[in-house]
Scaffold this motif. Structure first.
Motif, PDB file in Angstrom:
ATOM      1  N   LEU A  22      38.397  32.943  40.232  1.00  0.00           N
ATOM      2  CA  LEU A  22      38.166  32.524  38.848  1.00  0.00           C
ATOM      3  C   LEU A  22      37.291  31.266  38.807  1.00  0.00           C
ATOM      4  CD1 LEU A  22      40.984  32.116  36.163  1.00  0.00           C
ATOM      5  CD2 LEU A  22      39.307  30.328  36.529  1.00  0.00           C
ATOM      6  N   VAL A  23      37.636  30.282  39.616  1.00  0.00           N
ATOM      7  CA  VAL A  23      36.877  29.030  39.638  1.00  0.00           C
ATOM      8  C   VAL A  23      35.459  29.260  40.152  1.00  0.00           C
ATOM      9  CG1 VAL A  23      36.748  26.710  40.609  1.00  0.00           C
ATOM     10  CG2 VAL A  23      38.965  27.636  39.926  1.00  0.00           C
ATOM     11  N   ASP A  24      35.325  30.007  41.243  1.00  0.00           N
ATOM     12  CA  ASP A  24      34.000  30.267  41.820  1.00  0.00           C
ATOM     13  C   ASP A  24      33.098  30.991  40.820  1.00  0.00           C
ATOM     14  OD1 ASP A  24      34.877  29.115  44.156  1.00  0.00           O
ATOM     15  OD2 ASP A  24      35.254  31.021  45.183  1.00  0.00           O
ATOM     16  N   ALA A  25      33.661  31.979  40.132  1.00  0.00           N
ATOM     17  CA  ALA A  25      32.883  32.758  39.173  1.00  0.00           C
ATOM     18  C   ALA A  25      32.471  31.904  37.978  1.00  0.00           C
ATOM     19  CB  ALA A  25      33.684  33.970  38.708  1.00  0.00           C
ATOM     20  N   ALA A  26      33.370  31.043  37.521  1.00  0.00           N
ATOM     21  CA  ALA A  26      33.059  30.171  36.386  1.00  0.00           C
ATOM     22  C   ALA A  26      31.973  29.163  36.754  1.00  0.00           C
ATOM     23  CB  ALA A  26      34.322  29.450  35.915  1.00  0.00           C
ATOM     24  N   LYS A  27      32.056  28.609  37.952  1.00  0.00           N
ATOM     25  CA  LYS A  27      31.034  27.660  38.410  1.00  0.00           C
ATOM     26  C   LYS A  27      29.674  28.350  38.544  1.00  0.00           C
ATOM     27  CE  LYS A  27      33.983  24.318  40.841  1.00  0.00           C
ATOM     28  NZ  LYS A  27      34.339  23.726  42.166  1.00  0.00           N
ATOM     29  N   ASP A 300      21.597  39.499  47.398  1.00  0.00           N
ATOM     30  CA  ASP A 300      21.907  38.078  47.199  1.00  0.00           C
ATOM     31  C   ASP A 300      22.361  37.745  45.776  1.00  0.00           C
ATOM     32  OD1 ASP A 300      19.496  38.601  46.016  1.00  0.00           O
ATOM     33  OD2 ASP A 300      18.415  36.921  46.912  1.00  0.00           O
ATOM     34  N   THR A 301      22.650  38.756  44.960  1.00  0.00           N
ATOM     35  CA  THR A 301      23.176  38.493  43.621  1.00  0.00           C
ATOM     36  C   THR A 301      24.569  37.858  43.724  1.00  0.00           C
ATOM     37  OG1 THR A 301      22.038  40.469  42.783  1.00  0.00           O
ATOM     38  CG2 THR A 301      23.764  39.520  41.390  1.00  0.00           C
ATOM     39  N   PRO A 302      24.825  36.750  43.045  1.00  0.00           N
ATOM     40  CA  PRO A 302      26.189  36.196  43.044  1.00  0.00           C
ATOM     41  C   PRO A 302      27.159  37.223  42.444  1.00  0.00           C
ATOM     42  CG  PRO A 302      24.615  34.606  42.164  1.00  0.00           C
ATOM     43  CD  PRO A 302      23.881  35.905  42.279  1.00  0.00           C
ATOM     44  N   LYS A 303      28.189  37.571  43.216  1.00  0.00           N
ATOM     45  CA  LYS A 303      29.105  38.650  42.805  1.00  0.00           C
ATOM     46  C   LYS A 303      30.548  38.174  42.884  1.00  0.00           C
ATOM     47  CE  LYS A 303      26.103  41.814  45.397  1.00  0.00           C
ATOM     48  NZ  LYS A 303      25.458  40.699  46.145  1.00  0.00           N
ATOM     49  N   PHE A 304      31.317  38.471  41.844  1.00  0.00           N
ATOM     50  CA  PHE A 304      32.708  38.052  41.800  1.00  0.00           C
ATOM     51  C   PHE A 304      33.553  39.133  41.141  1.00  0.00           C
ATOM     52  CE2 PHE A 304      29.837  34.500  41.327  1.00  0.00           C
ATOM     53  CZ  PHE A 304      30.240  33.628  42.332  1.00  0.00           C
ATOM     54  N   ILE A 305      34.794  39.250  41.588  1.00  0.00           N
ATOM     55  CA  ILE A 305      35.763  40.081  40.891  1.00  0.00           C
ATOM     56  C   ILE A 305      37.086  39.320  40.861  1.00  0.00           C
ATOM     57  CG2 ILE A 305      36.359  41.386  42.999  1.00  0.00           C
ATOM     58  CD1 ILE A 305      36.798  43.820  41.044  1.00  0.00           C
ATOM     59  N   VAL A 306      37.629  39.184  39.673  1.00  0.00           N
ATOM     60  CA  VAL A 306      38.916  38.513  39.489  1.00  0.00           C
ATOM     61  C   VAL A 306      39.905  39.598  39.091  1.00  0.00           C
ATOM     62  CG1 VAL A 306      40.169  36.669  38.330  1.00  0.00           C
ATOM     63  CG2 VAL A 306      37.686  36.467  38.663  1.00  0.00           C
ATOM     64  N   GLU A 307      40.772  39.941  40.013  1.00  0.00           N
ATOM     65  CA  GLU A 307      41.713  41.037  39.781  1.00  0.00           C
ATOM     66  C   GLU A 307      42.954  40.494  39.071  1.00  0.00           C
ATOM     67  OE1 GLU A 307      41.085  44.287  43.156  1.00  0.00           O
ATOM     68  OE2 GLU A 307      41.576  42.332  44.022  1.00  0.00           O
ATOM     69  N   SER A 308      42.843  40.408  37.758  1.00  0.00           N
ATOM     70  CA  SER A 308      43.932  39.816  36.985  1.00  0.00           C
ATOM     71  C   SER A 308      43.812  40.257  35.529  1.00  0.00           C
ATOM     72  CB  SER A 308      43.881  38.287  37.101  1.00  0.00           C
ATOM     73  OG  SER A 308      45.028  37.697  36.532  1.00  0.00           O
ATOM     74  N   LEU A 316      40.424  30.985  30.134  1.00  0.00           N
ATOM     75  CA  LEU A 316      40.367  29.883  31.090  1.00  0.00           C
ATOM     76  C   LEU A 316      38.950  29.692  31.625  1.00  0.00           C
ATOM     77  CD1 LEU A 316      43.665  30.453  33.134  1.00  0.00           C
ATOM     78  CD2 LEU A 316      43.174  28.579  31.546  1.00  0.00           C
ATOM     79  N   MET A 317      38.276  30.798  31.929  1.00  0.00           N
ATOM     80  CA  MET A 317      36.901  30.699  32.425  1.00  0.00           C
ATOM     81  C   MET A 317      35.975  30.158  31.340  1.00  0.00           C
ATOM     82  SD  MET A 317      36.508  34.089  34.817  1.00  0.00           S
ATOM     83  CE  MET A 317      34.967  33.534  35.529  1.00  0.00           C
ATOM     84  N   PHE A 318      36.174  30.609  30.107  1.00  0.00           N
ATOM     85  CA  PHE A 318      35.351  30.110  29.004  1.00  0.00           C
ATOM     86  C   PHE A 318      35.593  28.614  28.802  1.00  0.00           C
ATOM     87  CE2 PHE A 318      35.242  34.550  26.769  1.00  0.00           C
ATOM     88  CZ  PHE A 318      34.369  34.992  27.740  1.00  0.00           C
ATOM     89  N   ALA A 319      36.862  28.204  28.936  1.00  0.00           N
ATOM     90  CA  ALA A 319      37.184  26.784  28.785  1.00  0.00           C
ATOM     91  C   ALA A 319      36.443  25.953  29.831  1.00  0.00           C
ATOM     92  CB  ALA A 319      38.699  26.564  28.920  1.00  0.00           C
TER      93      ALA A 319
END
Length: 324
Positions: A22-27, A300-308, A316-319
């Motif tokens: 979550l933090v990595d994706a938001a950053k 090299d695309t930044p890729k994230f998955i938050v399984e929640s 929280l990410m928007f905040a």
């Protein structure tokens, strides 16, 4: 900019597993925007009924999102919440309801979405009466619009203001309309307003072509992407699965594979919030790397998955992105 207490709490406590993702994706989202990139947010599930507008509207106002893709249900349910909020009924014990109790809700014109019942008369029918006039006016003039454009006409007419039951700043549709944000709505027919419009067509009161459909929606998205994917590019922030994510992401391979526009850039960022299990053939649960093979993301695309649960994670990410 300095971060507020929610952001500080997240970065201090969320250090591992889905919390760290979550933090990595938001950053990375924030970095993409700071570098001049643009972002699409896609809304699956019942995020409007979950009142995501409380946080999403501010994201729109602060230009943290440039285009939205959503289901027809999310398009209309934000406005339903806006005009009928006091008539909604919460059912905290929804897991214990018997089939007979479910039927009782139906008989009382309450349509359940998990623990929340949408009131048919105050929500669906209230919108229907005003939408019918707007649809029929366009139909009579031979005018044709995308689903979101009809909704913007409804908002701008001012007829809904008499019904407002929540603070308008918590409606993401009002914020989007104010910014004239494009909204891609694939499969709009799969919604209450889509069903109602279809009924008018069956009764011979309107032409089906008055509301633009899926192919024209894809053409509209293709044109928007072509105009906006320069520089840092367009990111893809997917909430949930389903058509709201599947439909828009494939416009990129369509452009360079099927149209032969080989200079079309890949999506520049990707994050999905989903509780869908990664399993055989599950597209909603597929890991982001699978999208490389379909020409949607690059190596090299930044890729994230938050399984929640997106109702917890997205605000929280928007905040964090808003610096709260």
């Amino acid at each position: 900019m300095s971060k507020g207490p929610i952001s500080q709490f997240i970065t201090h406590n969320y250090r591992h597993f889905n919390a760290a993702a979550l933090v990595d994706a938001a950053k990375a989202y924030e970095a993409h925007m700071d570098a001049g990139g643009k972002m699409m947010i896609t809304l699956g599930g019942a995020m409007s009924t979950a009142e995501l507008g409380i946080s999403l509207a501010e994201m729109i106002r602060q230009d943290k999102v440039q285009i939205i893709t959503c289901t027809g249900a999310n398009l209309e349910e934000d406005l339903m919440n806006l005009v009928a909020h006091s008539h909604y009924k919460r059912v905290p014990h929804y897991r214990d309801l018997t089939p007979e109790q479910e039927r009782e809700l139906l008989d009382n014109h309450l349509n359940r979405v998990t623990d929340t019942c949408i009131p048919e008369e105050e929500a669906f029918r209230r919108l229907q009466g005003h939408m019918e006039k707007i649809w029929k006016e366009a139909d009579a003039k031979g005018e044709r619009y995308l689903p979101y454009e009809f909704m913007y006409k409804l908002i701008r007419s001012g007829v809904l203001e008499q019904y407002y039951e929540i603070d308008p700043k918590n409606s993401w549709m009002l914020a989007a309309c104010e910014k004239n944000l494009p909204i891609i709505v694939p499969g709009w027919e799969d919604s209450t307003m889509g069903n109602i419009f279809t009924s008018y067509v069956i009764k011979g009161e309107m032409k089906a072509s008055t509301v633009k459909g899926g192919i024209e929606t894809m053409i509209f998205l293709c044109d928007w992407y072509k105009q906006n994917s320069g520089g840092k590019g367009v990111g893809f922030f997917q909430i949930g699965g389903g058509i709201s994510g599947d439909f828009p992401i494939c416009c990129v391979p369509m452009m360079y594979q099927d149209l032969g526009w080989e200079e079309t850039p890949f999506w520049a960022y990707f994050c999905q919030i989903s509780d869908s299990t990664t399993s055989y053939g599950s597209y909603s649960g597929a890991v982001p790397n699978e999208k490389i093979t379909w020409g949607k993301l690059d190596v090299d695309t930044p890729k994230f998955i938050v399984e929640s649960d997106a109702t917890i994670v997205a605000p929280l990410m928007f905040a964090y992105i808003l610096g709260q």
